[in-house]
Design a protein around this motif. Sequence first.
Motif, PDB file in Angstrom:
ATOM      1  N   ALA A   1     -50.432   2.145  61.101  1.00  0.00           N
ATOM      2  CA  ALA A   1     -49.636   0.903  60.764  1.00  0.00           C
ATOM      3  C   ALA A   1     -50.302   0.269  59.623  1.00  0.00           C
ATOM      4  CB  ALA A   1     -49.099  -0.075  62.094  1.00  0.00           C
ATOM      5  N   LEU A   2     -51.671  -0.145  59.874  1.00  0.00           N
ATOM      6  CA  LEU A   2     -52.287  -0.535  58.954  1.00  0.00           C
ATOM      7  C   LEU A   2     -52.574   0.077  57.565  1.00  0.00           C
ATOM      8  CD1 LEU A   2     -55.296  -1.970  60.826  1.00  0.00           C
ATOM      9  CD2 LEU A   2     -53.578  -3.415  60.031  1.00  0.00           C
ATOM     10  N   TRP A   3     -52.554   1.487  57.691  1.00  0.00           N
ATOM     11  CA  TRP A   3     -52.717   1.927  56.513  1.00  0.00           C
ATOM     12  C   TRP A   3     -51.364   1.920  55.610  1.00  0.00           C
ATOM     13  CZ3 TRP A   3     -50.304   7.080  55.041  1.00  0.00           C
ATOM     14  CH2 TRP A   3     -50.938   7.785  54.079  1.00  0.00           C
ATOM     15  N   LEU A   4     -50.234   1.771  56.322  1.00  0.00           N
ATOM     16  CA  LEU A   4     -49.089   1.645  55.671  1.00  0.00           C
ATOM     17  C   LEU A   4     -48.966   0.162  55.114  1.00  0.00           C
ATOM     18  CD1 LEU A   4     -46.496   3.958  57.909  1.00  0.00           C
ATOM     19  CD2 LEU A   4     -47.444   4.424  55.647  1.00  0.00           C
ATOM     20  N   GLY A   5     -49.679  -0.734  55.354  1.00  0.00           N
ATOM     21  CA  GLY A   5     -49.481  -1.840  54.907  1.00  0.00           C
ATOM     22  C   GLY A   5     -49.194  -2.912  55.617  1.00  0.00           C
ATOM     23  N   ALA A   6     -49.015  -2.794  57.165  1.00  0.00           N
ATOM     24  CA  ALA A   6     -48.474  -3.708  58.116  1.00  0.00           C
ATOM     25  C   ALA A   6     -49.479  -4.798  58.302  1.00  0.00           C
ATOM     26  CB  ALA A   6     -47.981  -2.985  59.301  1.00  0.00           C
ATOM     27  N   PRO A   7     -49.042  -5.860  58.454  1.00  0.00           N
ATOM     28  CA  PRO A   7     -50.007  -6.863  58.912  1.00  0.00           C
ATOM     29  C   PRO A   7     -50.629  -6.581  60.276  1.00  0.00           C
ATOM     30  CG  PRO A   7     -47.810  -7.870  58.346  1.00  0.00           C
ATOM     31  CD  PRO A   7     -47.787  -6.357  58.402  1.00  0.00           C
ATOM     32  N   ALA A   8     -51.878  -6.875  60.403  1.00  0.00           N
ATOM     33  CA  ALA A   8     -52.856  -6.517  61.568  1.00  0.00           C
ATOM     34  C   ALA A   8     -51.974  -6.917  62.881  1.00  0.00           C
ATOM     35  CB  ALA A   8     -53.944  -7.674  61.476  1.00  0.00           C
TER      36      ALA A   8
ATOM     37  N   LEU B   1     -59.477  -7.950  64.624  1.00  0.00           N
ATOM     38  CA  LEU B   1     -60.403  -7.015  63.890  1.00  0.00           C
ATOM     39  C   LEU B   1     -60.106  -6.680  62.635  1.00  0.00           C
ATOM     40  CD1 LEU B   1     -60.291  -4.223  67.283  1.00  0.00           C
ATOM     41  CD2 LEU B   1     -62.155  -5.827  66.528  1.00  0.00           C
ATOM     42  N   GLY B   2     -58.921  -7.359  61.951  1.00  0.00           N
ATOM     43  CA  GLY B   2     -58.697  -7.343  60.597  1.00  0.00           C
ATOM     44  C   GLY B   2     -58.164  -6.002  60.182  1.00  0.00           C
ATOM     45  N   TRP B   3     -58.754  -5.362  59.279  1.00  0.00           N
ATOM     46  CA  TRP B   3     -58.529  -3.908  58.522  1.00  0.00           C
ATOM     47  C   TRP B   3     -59.483  -3.057  59.054  1.00  0.00           C
ATOM     48  CZ3 TRP B   3     -53.824  -3.862  56.280  1.00  0.00           C
ATOM     49  CH2 TRP B   3     -53.346  -4.783  56.061  1.00  0.00           C
ATOM     50  N   ASP B   4     -60.336  -3.220  59.946  1.00  0.00           N
ATOM     51  CA  ASP B   4     -61.449  -2.134  60.311  1.00  0.00           C
ATOM     52  C   ASP B   4     -60.595  -1.160  61.217  1.00  0.00           C
ATOM     53  OD1 ASP B   4     -63.501  -0.723  61.323  1.00  0.00           O
ATOM     54  OD2 ASP B   4     -64.761  -2.499  61.502  1.00  0.00           O
TER      55      ASP B   4
ATOM     56  N   TRP C   1     -61.379   1.835  62.209  1.00  0.00           N
ATOM     57  CA  TRP C   1     -62.369   2.571  63.471  1.00  0.00           C
ATOM     58  C   TRP C   1     -62.480   1.438  64.498  1.00  0.00           C
ATOM     59  CZ3 TRP C   1     -63.871   6.045  66.346  1.00  0.00           C
ATOM     60  CH2 TRP C   1     -64.909   5.907  67.088  1.00  0.00           C
ATOM     61  N   ALA C   2     -62.698   0.114  64.047  1.00  0.00           N
ATOM     62  CA  ALA C   2     -62.746  -1.097  65.180  1.00  0.00           C
ATOM     63  C   ALA C   2     -61.578  -0.999  66.178  1.00  0.00           C
ATOM     64  CB  ALA C   2     -63.339  -2.195  64.588  1.00  0.00           C
ATOM     65  N   GLY C   3     -60.602  -0.849  65.706  1.00  0.00           N
ATOM     66  CA  GLY C   3     -59.101  -0.857  66.510  1.00  0.00           C
ATOM     67  C   GLY C   3     -59.166   0.102  67.336  1.00  0.00           C
ATOM     68  N   VAL C   4     -59.400   1.482  66.795  1.00  0.00           N
ATOM     69  CA  VAL C   4     -59.318   2.805  67.652  1.00  0.00           C
ATOM     70  C   VAL C   4     -60.244   2.799  68.714  1.00  0.00           C
ATOM     71  CG1 VAL C   4     -59.520   5.080  67.600  1.00  0.00           C
ATOM     72  CG2 VAL C   4     -58.117   3.938  65.455  1.00  0.00           C
TER      73      VAL C   4
ATOM     74  N   GLU D   1     -58.426  -4.440  80.771  1.00  0.00           N
ATOM     75  CA  GLU D   1     -58.132  -4.013  79.535  1.00  0.00           C
ATOM     76  C   GLU D   1     -58.205  -5.284  78.470  1.00  0.00           C
ATOM     77  OE1 GLU D   1     -54.109  -2.636  77.297  1.00  0.00           O
ATOM     78  OE2 GLU D   1     -55.314  -1.034  78.478  1.00  0.00           O
ATOM     79  N   VAL D   2     -57.418  -6.258  78.957  1.00  0.00           N
ATOM     80  CA  VAL D   2     -57.605  -7.709  78.248  1.00  0.00           C
ATOM     81  C   VAL D   2     -59.199  -7.954  77.772  1.00  0.00           C
ATOM     82  CG1 VAL D   2     -57.235 -10.263  77.950  1.00  0.00           C
ATOM     83  CG2 VAL D   2     -55.437  -8.491  78.795  1.00  0.00           C
ATOM     84  N   ALA D   3     -60.061  -8.129  78.797  1.00  0.00           N
ATOM     85  CA  ALA D   3     -61.474  -8.569  79.034  1.00  0.00           C
ATOM     86  C   ALA D   3     -62.128  -7.523  77.608  1.00  0.00           C
ATOM     87  CB  ALA D   3     -62.224  -8.488  80.138  1.00  0.00           C
ATOM     88  N   VAL D   4     -62.039  -6.192  77.746  1.00  0.00           N
ATOM     89  CA  VAL D   4     -62.553  -5.370  76.952  1.00  0.00           C
ATOM     90  C   VAL D   4     -62.223  -5.453  75.444  1.00  0.00           C
ATOM     91  CG1 VAL D   4     -63.026  -2.788  76.030  1.00  0.00           C
ATOM     92  CG2 VAL D   4     -62.797  -3.690  78.600  1.00  0.00           C
ATOM     93  N   LEU D   5     -61.072  -5.732  75.382  1.00  0.00           N
ATOM     94  CA  LEU D   5     -60.571  -5.978  73.934  1.00  0.00           C
ATOM     95  C   LEU D   5     -61.081  -7.465  73.224  1.00  0.00           C
ATOM     96  CD1 LEU D   5     -56.826  -4.666  73.977  1.00  0.00           C
ATOM     97  CD2 LEU D   5     -58.730  -3.590  72.862  1.00  0.00           C
ATOM     98  N   CYS D   6     -60.969  -8.301  73.930  1.00  0.00           N
ATOM     99  CA  CYS D   6     -61.435  -9.675  73.832  1.00  0.00           C
ATOM    100  C   CYS D   6     -62.870  -9.590  73.357  1.00  0.00           C
ATOM    101  CB  CYS D   6     -61.384 -10.660  74.880  1.00  0.00           C
ATOM    102  SG  CYS D   6     -59.731 -11.148  74.897  1.00  0.00           S
ATOM    103  N   ALA D   7     -63.684  -8.734  74.264  1.00  0.00           N
ATOM    104  CA  ALA D   7     -65.452  -8.283  73.791  1.00  0.00           C
ATOM    105  C   ALA D   7     -65.231  -7.833  72.500  1.00  0.00           C
ATOM    106  CB  ALA D   7     -65.820  -7.482  74.995  1.00  0.00           C
ATOM    107  N   ALA D   8     -64.519  -6.816  72.350  1.00  0.00           N
ATOM    108  CA  ALA D   8     -64.493  -5.875  70.734  1.00  0.00           C
ATOM    109  C   ALA D   8     -64.192  -6.762  69.797  1.00  0.00           C
ATOM    110  CB  ALA D   8     -63.541  -4.806  71.200  1.00  0.00           C
ATOM    111  N   ALA D   9     -63.205  -7.857  70.156  1.00  0.00           N
ATOM    112  CA  ALA D   9     -62.876  -8.837  69.050  1.00  0.00           C
ATOM    113  C   ALA D   9     -64.013  -9.863  68.576  1.00  0.00           C
ATOM    114  CB  ALA D   9     -61.752  -9.569  69.504  1.00  0.00           C
ATOM    115  N   ALA D  10     -64.925 -10.260  69.661  1.00  0.00           N
ATOM    116  CA  ALA D  10     -65.905 -11.176  69.505  1.00  0.00           C
ATOM    117  C   ALA D  10     -66.964 -10.434  68.813  1.00  0.00           C
ATOM    118  CB  ALA D  10     -66.216 -11.507  70.888  1.00  0.00           C
ATOM    119  N   ALA D  11     -66.988  -9.144  68.789  1.00  0.00           N
ATOM    120  CA  ALA D  11     -67.983  -8.352  68.133  1.00  0.00           C
ATOM    121  C   ALA D  11     -67.747  -8.531  66.834  1.00  0.00           C
ATOM    122  CB  ALA D  11     -68.152  -6.909  68.454  1.00  0.00           C
TER     123      ALA D  11
END
Length: 250
Positions: free
Chosen positions: A56-63, A133-136, A138-141, A240-250
Amino acid sequence: MNDLLRDLRIAACFLTRLPVRWPPDAPADALARSMRLFPLVGAGIGLAAGLIWALALWLGAPALVAALLALAAQALLTGALHEDGLADVADGFGGGSSRERALEIMRDSRIGSYGTLALVLSVGLRAAALAALGWDLWAGVAALAAAGAVSRATCPALLAWLPPARPDGLGAGAGRPSSEAVFTALGLALCFALLLLGLRHGLAALVLAALAAWAVAGLARRRIGGHTGDVLGAAQQLAEVAVLCAAAAA
């Protein structure tokens, strides 16, 4: 190797809507044994959602749009199994004045105001964390795969720690996983978190997920005396919420 493949098949059959059939030769404790591989299947679920995010990001969708599409794909893949548990627990614990009433509400397939709010917050927090995580790509995956693995390691841990709240239902029918299955699942979760998120943020994600699962378990023990399938789903969602929030904080 045959036992490993059978356990992986059972775990995939239970956790996803993939066209995987339950092995006809599976023993009575097959589900409890297969829980050692729940993090592996969870990582696969997260990876699939992560690929949707990246595409979705590669096709230009907003984050934020990409994040919501990834979460929608994940819900379709799992049949919203854990989201349903979160909603039922929120309704039961929020609206039930007694243990019996809470369990009765949790059995009801209808979703009330507490359950609706819990789902909105769960999806909103996860989508916001991914969008941060913006346009990163790999970070999202990596975040989705790590969250899928770590959050599903809470299931065997809670089954081993808490007694069943009632004699029937998924929580009691699954059986209690062995210590080996629990530690294998936790070991896999640790490996995925450290490999995908790095040492510092991987450990932070593990700590936050453990605290989330511990909070759900403690509340379940006080309110209904143990675990149900819905409690396991709620713990997975909050972890799952906790892990994704920790990844976003990174």
